[in-house]
Design a protein around this motif. Structure first.
Motif, PDB file in Angstrom:
ATOM      1  N   LEU A   1      -5.370  -2.069   0.650  1.00 46.51           N
ATOM      2  CA  LEU A   1      -5.710  -1.398   1.902  1.00 46.51           C
ATOM      3  C   LEU A   1      -6.910  -2.071   2.564  1.00 46.51           C
ATOM      4  O   LEU A   1      -6.927  -2.293   3.786  1.00 46.51           O
ATOM      5  CB  LEU A   1      -5.999   0.082   1.639  1.00 46.51           C
ATOM      6  N   ALA A   2      -7.926  -2.415   1.745  1.00 47.75           N
ATOM      7  CA  ALA A   2      -9.100  -3.100   2.293  1.00 47.75           C
ATOM      8  C   ALA A   2      -8.713  -4.460   2.855  1.00 47.75           C
ATOM      9  O   ALA A   2      -9.164  -4.849   3.949  1.00 47.75           O
ATOM     10  CB  ALA A   2     -10.160  -3.248   1.201  1.00 47.75           C
TER      11      ALA A   2
ATOM     12  N   LEU B   1      -6.215   1.527  -8.048  1.00 46.55           N
ATOM     13  CA  LEU B   1      -7.204   0.511  -7.705  1.00 46.55           C
ATOM     14  C   LEU B   1      -6.577  -0.587  -6.846  1.00 46.55           C
ATOM     15  O   LEU B   1      -7.179  -1.045  -5.860  1.00 46.55           O
ATOM     16  CB  LEU B   1      -7.795  -0.090  -8.980  1.00 46.55           C
TER      17      LEU B   1
ATOM     18  N   SER C   1       1.341   3.514  -3.339  1.00 49.90           N
ATOM     19  CA  SER C   1       0.749   4.860  -3.201  1.00 49.90           C
ATOM     20  C   SER C   1       1.770   5.932  -3.563  1.00 49.90           C
ATOM     21  O   SER C   1       1.468   6.863  -4.328  1.00 49.90           O
ATOM     22  CB  SER C   1       0.256   5.081  -1.771  1.00 49.90           C
TER      23      SER C   1
ATOM     24  N   ILE D   1      -6.220   0.511  -3.267  1.00 48.86           N
ATOM     25  CA  ILE D   1      -7.484   0.450  -2.531  1.00 48.86           C
ATOM     26  C   ILE D   1      -7.795  -0.986  -2.112  1.00 48.86           C
ATOM     27  O   ILE D   1      -8.205  -1.254  -0.971  1.00 48.86           O
ATOM     28  CB  ILE D   1      -8.629   1.023  -3.396  1.00 48.86           C
TER      29      ILE D   1
ATOM     30  N   VAL E   1       0.838  -1.213   0.000  1.00 45.39           N
ATOM     31  CA  VAL E   1       0.000   0.000   0.000  1.00 45.39           C
ATOM     32  C   VAL E   1       0.865   1.252   0.000  1.00 45.39           C
ATOM     33  O   VAL E   1       0.657   2.176  -0.811  1.00 45.39           O
ATOM     34  CB  VAL E   1      -0.947  -0.003   1.217  1.00 45.39           C
TER      35      VAL E   1
END
Length: 463
Positions: free
Chosen positions: A250-251, A244, A222, A247, A218
């Motif tokens: 991270l989830a 994408l 990023s 994200i 992440v």
């Protein structure tokens, strides 16, 4: 064989053993801060030698901070399994070796890789000081101890740019890579001599490696995605795909941390409002500290034509004043509202950033030094108060996770702060391949805005 239990150290050194232990971990933190700051005055020379732009050279700072941010969350597991003595001594040894290897790099890629390696070891060392202070000092002396500890640590960014400027101008930029090695070598010897063995260890538990890999992905993706915005044309699909993936990862990281028996990040701590707001403030502090430390030397060398030595000397008064501010701020943090102290620090730093954003090419050295001093006084009031405000409400068994988490959020703010500052400069006006003063003005306004916004969550700390 020496008795390195707490009782053995007390018998050998008396009640002063606490300060010997703090001095030892302080050397590790000083080495990490020295390494993070000393390279900044060498960025201009590195750009010239390798023929690279500011948009690439900033990875020497960003890569270091990103690696440090990721690995520091492993410190809690290492402390539980090996204790502070073995963990710190090993990290210092590897840090020394990587620094020496990095000094002989013959390409930007090799140099960046060495900086990432330094950052990874620095991440293991960084939380040790706060952890040790909150373990061995009583509650009513923690602010004072953090102030003294912080005063010593601040010597590194005070002297680092001056040392770096001298090395760059008189010798070669490569010596800035070698500079932290003597500090960590002394620290290795002191760690085996003064740090205590753990009183007890918890039952062995599995390290959250999937969480670390997800978190590293992440952060790394990023920062790379933000960096690629410099050359957006033709990269739209890749940037969108990376965003994408960030994200998704991270989830997955959040789900992993909520389900893991021994998570890398104790998400439950962030459910405590005071701790959550303190961490948001810590992110802003990281942006202010690392963003400005990156920005000031590059600004005065590139836009104002200062030498590396002059850039280092510009940072010296601010570092000395910050070192003087820390003990005072630490004592105030023991008996006054943490949020008021932090908001006061935010106001001072934002004022400093606005003054830099309003500067011109004819500005005298003394005014620049004064504005840097104002900003560093602000940081001096923010750091001890945030630390005590965040950790005092926690139970003793939560201190390890709490200290690593707040250090993590501060470094995370620093990593993204340096990246956003560099991106803002790169998007700004350039002449002959170098950013002009207006590009730096935009970066200073960005720093001022982000730090000022941090006053909102900090004011809600209610401590």
């Amino acid at each position: 064989m020496s008795d390195n239990t707490v009782e053995g150290l007390k018998a050998r050194y008396g009640e002063h053993w606490r300060w010997l232990a703090v001095t030892t971990v302080m050397l590790g933190t000083m080495a990490t801060v020295l390494s993070a700051t000393v390279v900044n005055v060498a960025l201009h020379e590195i750009m010239m030698e390798f023929g690279i732009r500011q948009g690439q050279v900033h990875w020497l700072a960003t890569g270091f901070i990103a690696a440090m941010t990721t690995t520091m969350l492993a410190s809690s597991w290492l402390l539980d399994h090996f204790g502070v003595r073995k963990t710190l001594a090993t990290a210092m040894t590897l840090f020394t070796l990587i620094s020496l290897v990095g000094g002989f790099a013959d390409s930007p890629g090799q140099l960046i890789a060495a900086r990432i390696g330094q950052g990874a070891m620095a991440g293991l060392m960084q939380p040790m000081g706060m952890y040790l202070v909150f373990r061995i000092f009583p509650r009513n002396r923690r602010g004072q101890a953090m102030g003294i500890y912080g005063m010593g640590v601040i010597l590194a960014p005070a002297l680092g740019p001056v040392l770096g400027g001298f090395l760059v101008d008189q010798l070669d930029w490569r010596y800035v890579m070698f500079a932290p090695a003597p500090v960590t070598l002394i620290g290795v010897v002191m760690a085996w001599r003064f740090l205590p063995l753990p009183v007890s260890r918890p039952a062995p538990y599995r390290f959250d490696l999937p969480g670390l890999l997800l978190l590293g992905t992440v952060i790394g993706l990023s920062l790379d995605t933000l960096n690629r915005l410099q050359l957006l044309a033709g990269q739209e699909v890749r940037i969108a795909a990376q965003a994408l993936l960030v994200i998704v990862c991270l989830a997955l990281f959040v789900v992993r941390e909520r389900r893991a028996r021994h998570p890398l990040v104790n998400v439950a701590l962030l459910r405590k409002p005071v701790f959550l707001y303190a961490n948001l403030g810590a992110m802003a502090l990281g942006l202010a500290l690392f963003g400005s430390t990156y920005l000031v030397p590059l600004f005065v060398q590139t836009a104002l034509g200062f030498s590396a030595t002059q850039a280092g000397l510009l940072m010296l008064p601010a570092g000395i004043v910050l070192g003087m501010t820390f003990p005072l701020a630490g004592r105030l943090a023991d008996g006054h509202s943490a949020r008021k102290l932090v908001v006061f620090g935010i106001a001072l730093f934002a004022t400093s950033a606005v003054l830099f954003a309003s500067s011109d090419l004819e500005l005298a050295f003394g005014w620049l030094a004064l504005w840097t001093v104002i900003g560093r006084i602000g940081i001096g009031f923010m750091l001890p108060a945030l630390s005590t405000g965040a950790l005092n409400p926690l139970a003793p068994e939560e201190l390890g996770a709490g200290s690593s988490t707040i250090n993590f959020t501060r470094q995370l703010g620093g990593a993204f702060g340096v990246n956003m500052v560099a991106l803002t400069i790169e998007f700004g006006e350039h002449a002959n391949g170098l950013p002009t003063i207006s590009a730096f003005h935009s970066a200073w306004w960005l720093v001022a805005a982000f730090v000022a916004m941090a006053a909102i969550p900090v004011w809600r700390m209610r401590v």
